[in-house]
Design a protein around this motif. Structure first.
Motif, PDB file in Angstrom:
ATOM      1  N   SER A 115      -8.164  -6.712  -5.802  1.00 48.37           N
ATOM      2  CA  SER A 115      -7.616  -5.719  -4.866  1.00 48.37           C
ATOM      3  C   SER A 115      -7.094  -6.407  -3.603  1.00 48.37           C
ATOM      4  O   SER A 115      -6.097  -5.986  -3.019  1.00 48.37           O
ATOM      5  N   ASP A 116      -7.759  -7.483  -3.187  1.00 49.70           N
ATOM      6  CA  ASP A 116      -7.281  -8.212  -2.006  1.00 49.70           C
ATOM      7  C   ASP A 116      -5.870  -8.764  -2.221  1.00 49.70           C
ATOM      8  O   ASP A 116      -5.052  -8.794  -1.306  1.00 49.70           O
ATOM      9  N   GLN A 117      -5.618  -9.190  -3.437  1.00 49.86           N
ATOM     10  CA  GLN A 117      -4.319  -9.810  -3.718  1.00 49.86           C
ATOM     11  C   GLN A 117      -3.168  -8.811  -3.786  1.00 49.86           C
ATOM     12  O   GLN A 117      -2.013  -9.202  -3.691  1.00 49.86           O
ATOM     13  N   VAL A 118      -3.484  -7.547  -4.002  1.00 45.44           N
ATOM     14  CA  VAL A 118      -2.393  -6.569  -4.117  1.00 45.44           C
ATOM     15  C   VAL A 118      -2.283  -5.651  -2.897  1.00 45.44           C
ATOM     16  O   VAL A 118      -1.524  -4.700  -2.901  1.00 45.44           O
ATOM     17  N   LYS A 119      -3.069  -5.953  -1.879  1.00 44.67           N
ATOM     18  CA  LYS A 119      -2.947  -5.176  -0.642  1.00 44.67           C
ATOM     19  C   LYS A 119      -1.559  -5.349  -0.057  1.00 44.67           C
ATOM     20  O   LYS A 119      -0.929  -6.384  -0.211  1.00 44.67           O
ATOM     21  N   ASN A 120      -1.118  -4.339   0.661  1.00 44.51           N
ATOM     22  CA  ASN A 120       0.277  -4.339   1.112  1.00 44.51           C
ATOM     23  C   ASN A 120       0.486  -4.974   2.475  1.00 44.51           C
ATOM     24  O   ASN A 120       1.605  -5.110   2.928  1.00 44.51           O
ATOM     25  N   ASP A 121      -0.591  -5.353   3.129  1.00 45.10           N
ATOM     26  CA  ASP A 121      -0.426  -5.748   4.534  1.00 45.10           C
ATOM     27  C   ASP A 121       0.018  -7.189   4.747  1.00 45.10           C
ATOM     28  O   ASP A 121       0.273  -7.600   5.866  1.00 45.10           O
ATOM     29  N   ASN A 126       7.198 -10.621  -3.449  1.00 48.83           N
ATOM     30  CA  ASN A 126       7.430 -10.795  -4.878  1.00 48.83           C
ATOM     31  C   ASN A 126       8.412  -9.792  -5.455  1.00 48.83           C
ATOM     32  O   ASN A 126       8.698  -9.800  -6.633  1.00 48.83           O
ATOM     33  N   ASN A 127       8.888  -8.924  -4.604  1.00 46.10           N
ATOM     34  CA  ASN A 127       9.684  -7.811  -5.127  1.00 46.10           C
ATOM     35  C   ASN A 127      11.180  -8.079  -5.036  1.00 46.10           C
ATOM     36  O   ASN A 127      11.958  -7.183  -4.794  1.00 46.10           O
ATOM     37  N   ASN A 128      11.575  -9.308  -5.256  1.00 41.75           N
ATOM     38  CA  ASN A 128      12.970  -9.686  -5.058  1.00 41.75           C
ATOM     39  C   ASN A 128      13.959  -8.867  -5.871  1.00 41.75           C
ATOM     40  O   ASN A 128      14.907  -8.328  -5.342  1.00 41.75           O
ATOM     41  N   ASN A 129      13.742  -8.762  -7.168  1.00 40.17           N
ATOM     42  CA  ASN A 129      14.754  -8.072  -7.960  1.00 40.17           C
ATOM     43  C   ASN A 129      14.296  -6.699  -8.437  1.00 40.17           C
ATOM     44  O   ASN A 129      14.688  -6.218  -9.477  1.00 40.17           O
ATOM     45  N   ASP A 133      11.111  -0.180  -4.973  1.00 42.64           N
ATOM     46  CA  ASP A 133      10.072  -0.836  -4.199  1.00 42.64           C
ATOM     47  C   ASP A 133       8.692  -0.243  -4.437  1.00 42.64           C
ATOM     48  O   ASP A 133       7.683  -0.902  -4.242  1.00 42.64           O
ATOM     49  N   ASP A 134       8.640   0.998  -4.864  1.00 42.97           N
ATOM     50  CA  ASP A 134       7.349   1.623  -5.104  1.00 42.97           C
ATOM     51  C   ASP A 134       6.533   0.866  -6.135  1.00 42.97           C
ATOM     52  O   ASP A 134       5.315   0.917  -6.147  1.00 42.97           O
ATOM     53  N   ASP A 135       7.220   0.161  -7.007  1.00 47.20           N
ATOM     54  CA  ASP A 135       6.540  -0.555  -8.062  1.00 47.20           C
ATOM     55  C   ASP A 135       5.573  -1.607  -7.537  1.00 47.20           C
ATOM     56  O   ASP A 135       4.620  -1.962  -8.181  1.00 47.20           O
ATOM     57  N   VAL A 136       5.871  -2.150  -6.381  1.00 50.72           N
ATOM     58  CA  VAL A 136       5.020  -3.222  -5.884  1.00 50.72           C
ATOM     59  C   VAL A 136       4.145  -2.771  -4.721  1.00 50.72           C
ATOM     60  O   VAL A 136       3.432  -3.559  -4.142  1.00 50.72           O
ATOM     61  N   ILE A 137       4.209  -1.490  -4.394  1.00 51.30           N
ATOM     62  CA  ILE A 137       3.342  -0.963  -3.354  1.00 51.30           C
ATOM     63  C   ILE A 137       2.190  -0.229  -4.027  1.00 51.30           C
ATOM     64  O   ILE A 137       2.401   0.708  -4.781  1.00 51.30           O
TER      65      ILE A 137
END
Ligand SMILES: [Zn+2]
Length: 201
Positions: A115-121, A126-129, A133-137
């Motif tokens: 969970s720490d690794q996927v926090k948004n802060d 990683n969301n270049n292409n 954007d919701d996919d990576v939030i």
């Protein structure tokens, strides 16, 4: 590392949903939405993939050149299509082993994240292409409720154990039951995809 599935697929433009499901099950599945038949044939042969198509003309060519392919009867249910595809390739069980090992969007491999690794802060870029954007939030409440996450190493999309995966498991069980009982032709009460205990969080 999860066990690799032995059969790999190539789905043509009409079979996007089938491609997504096969990826979710863990099958390496190329989806060629824009390609011409020639290119599909070439790629299928070169990469030794089973070409999935609902196009009878393309299927004739597949047979003619000795490539591997399955003619999918567009119009049948998705479940029946999947059973047909798997049966044609001698797959008698999917099992849960590879489920959740591939990104349904891009076919990339998924890696475990905490969970720490996927926090948004931390502004992880990683969301270049990603066109969405919701996919990576990951929503905060999801982070609070889940310990295990998975991230696609190709497109960055983040997955977690939720209702979605429960439905997938139900689908796999359903499919496996049908693969085992292939002789039994009654398909009376197949729930449509997503009909497992619908509990929304
Ligand atoms: Zn991906």
């Amino acid at each position: 590392m999860l066990e690799a599935r032995s059969v790999t697929f190539l789905a043509d433009a009409m079979l996007g949903n089938i491609a997504r499901k096969l990826r979710i099950f863990g099958f390496d599945t190329l989806y060629m939405a824009q390609a011409h038949d020639d290119e599909i044939l070439r790629t299928g042969i070169k990469q030794d993939r089973v070409i999935l198509t609902a196009d009878k003309e393309l299927f004739k060519r597949i047979v003619k050149v000795g490539a591997r392919g399955v003619l999918v009867s567009a119009g049948a249910s998705e479940l029946e299509d999947l059973v047909h595809i798997l049966t044609e390739n001698g797959i008698t069980s999917i099992g849960m082993n590879g489920v959740g090992s591939r990104c349904s969007v891009c076919n990339g491999h998924l890696e475990k994240r905490t969970s720490d690794q996927v926090k948004n802060d931390d502004g992880c870029n990683n969301n270049n292409n990603n066109d969405d954007d919701d996919d990576v939030i990951v929503p905060d409440k999801v982070i609070a409720c889940h310990k295990q996450f998975f991230q696609c190493i190709a497109c960055g999309k983040i997955y977690w154990e939720g209702g979605h995966l429960k439905r997938i498991r139900a689908l796999v069980r359903n499919l496996d039951a049908k693969l085992v009982g292939r002789d039994c032709t009654t398909t009376s009460t197949i729930p449509s995809y997503g009909d497992s205990s619908a509990s929304k969080g």
